[in-house]
Design a protein around this motif. Structure first.
Motif, PDB file in Angstrom:
ATOM      1  N   ASN A  74       0.865  -1.176   0.000  1.00  0.00           N
ATOM      2  CA  ASN A  74       0.000   0.000   0.000  1.00  0.00           C
ATOM      3  C   ASN A  74       0.899   1.223   0.000  1.00  0.00           C
ATOM      4  OD1 ASN A  74      -1.818  -2.099   1.674  1.00  0.00           O
ATOM      5  ND2 ASN A  74      -3.143  -0.623   0.660  1.00  0.00           N
ATOM      6  N   LYS A  84      -4.283   9.445   2.641  1.00  0.00           N
ATOM      7  CA  LYS A  84      -5.029   8.537   1.774  1.00  0.00           C
ATOM      8  C   LYS A  84      -4.112   7.424   1.296  1.00  0.00           C
ATOM      9  CE  LYS A  84      -4.507  10.328  -2.927  1.00  0.00           C
ATOM     10  NZ  LYS A  84      -5.271  10.693  -4.109  1.00  0.00           N
ATOM     11  N   CYS A  95      -9.852   0.797  -1.586  1.00  0.00           N
ATOM     12  CA  CYS A  95      -9.174   1.647  -0.607  1.00  0.00           C
ATOM     13  C   CYS A  95      -8.585   2.893  -1.273  1.00  0.00           C
ATOM     14  CB  CYS A  95      -8.088   0.856   0.111  1.00  0.00           C
ATOM     15  SG  CYS A  95      -6.845   0.123  -0.984  1.00  0.00           S
ATOM     16  N   MET A  98     -11.366   5.453  -1.921  1.00  0.00           N
ATOM     17  CA  MET A  98     -11.943   6.119  -0.753  1.00  0.00           C
ATOM     18  C   MET A  98     -11.459   7.557  -0.633  1.00  0.00           C
ATOM     19  SD  MET A  98     -12.070   3.276   2.257  1.00  0.00           S
ATOM     20  CE  MET A  98     -12.955   4.373   3.363  1.00  0.00           C
ATOM     21  N   TYR A 100      -9.110  10.870   0.477  1.00  0.00           N
ATOM     22  CA  TYR A 100      -8.514  11.379   1.706  1.00  0.00           C
ATOM     23  C   TYR A 100      -9.469  11.239   2.884  1.00  0.00           C
ATOM     24  CZ  TYR A 100      -4.824  13.714  -0.940  1.00  0.00           C
ATOM     25  OH  TYR A 100      -3.755  13.983  -1.741  1.00  0.00           O
ATOM     26  N   ILE A 101      -8.880  11.063   4.061  1.00  0.00           N
ATOM     27  CA  ILE A 101      -9.621  11.242   5.305  1.00  0.00           C
ATOM     28  C   ILE A 101      -8.873  12.280   6.124  1.00  0.00           C
ATOM     29  CG2 ILE A 101     -10.697   8.956   5.353  1.00  0.00           C
ATOM     30  CD1 ILE A 101      -8.606   8.127   7.473  1.00  0.00           C
ATOM     31  N   ILE A 108      -9.904   4.364   6.688  1.00  0.00           N
ATOM     32  CA  ILE A 108      -9.663   3.760   5.378  1.00  0.00           C
ATOM     33  C   ILE A 108      -9.324   2.300   5.638  1.00  0.00           C
ATOM     34  CG2 ILE A 108      -8.177   3.702   3.352  1.00  0.00           C
ATOM     35  CD1 ILE A 108      -7.649   6.675   3.742  1.00  0.00           C
ATOM     36  N   CYS A 110      -8.300  -1.416   3.702  1.00  0.00           N
ATOM     37  CA  CYS A 110      -7.945  -2.238   2.547  1.00  0.00           C
ATOM     38  C   CYS A 110      -8.104  -3.688   2.983  1.00  0.00           C
ATOM     39  CB  CYS A 110      -6.509  -1.947   2.094  1.00  0.00           C
ATOM     40  SG  CYS A 110      -6.035  -2.908   0.645  1.00  0.00           S
TER      41      CYS A 110
END
Length: 134
Positions: A74, A84, A95, A98, A100-101, A108, A110
């Motif tokens: 990742n 992100k 994932c 999705m 940015y958080i 998030i 995966c």
């Protein structure tokens, strides 16, 4: 009869004023805590904390890779106040999609790579995963 109608009108107005006041107070309360303090992202795999990342005062965006066996990975992108998954070896790339958080509302995840990214605001308890991610 007029007296009863006047009492009902006063009661309805009082309820409306209380509801509006409570709404405004709750909005102010929620906004006051969201941007104060620092934010930290916690990155887990199989319920093991792999890395913590401070999301505050990131001058230049940067990317790092978390690799597992068998070519799984990742790529994580960190910017000021947000994080992100930029790329992943998983087949569906949910994932990555999705985005940015920046708040602790939703992590998030995966699923194929068993990776979870959670954000915690300063002063809150460190997150603990409540189950195994598969």
């Amino acid at each position: 009869m007029e007296e009863i109608v006047e009492k009902r009108v006063v009661a309805v107005v009082a309820v409306i004023v209380l509801l509006v006041g409570a709404s405004v107070a709750s909005i102010i309360y929620m906004k006051s805590g969201k941007n104060d303090g620092s934010k930290t992202a916690y990155i887990y795999r199989d319920n093991e904390l792999l890395r913590t990342v401070s999301l505050d005062d990131v001058k230049n965006p940067y990317t790092f890779r978390i690799e597992y066996g068998d070519g799984e990975y990742n790529d994580i992108l960190v910017e000021n106040g947000k994080i992100k998954i930029a790329d992943a070896s998983c087949p569906d790339k949910l994932c990555v999609n999705m985005g940015y958080i920046s708040e602790p509302l939703m992590p998030i995840i995966c699923l194929p790579n068993h990776l979870v990214i959670r954000i915690v605001n300063d002063g809150e308890e460190s997150p603990s995963l409540d189950g195994v991610v598969y």
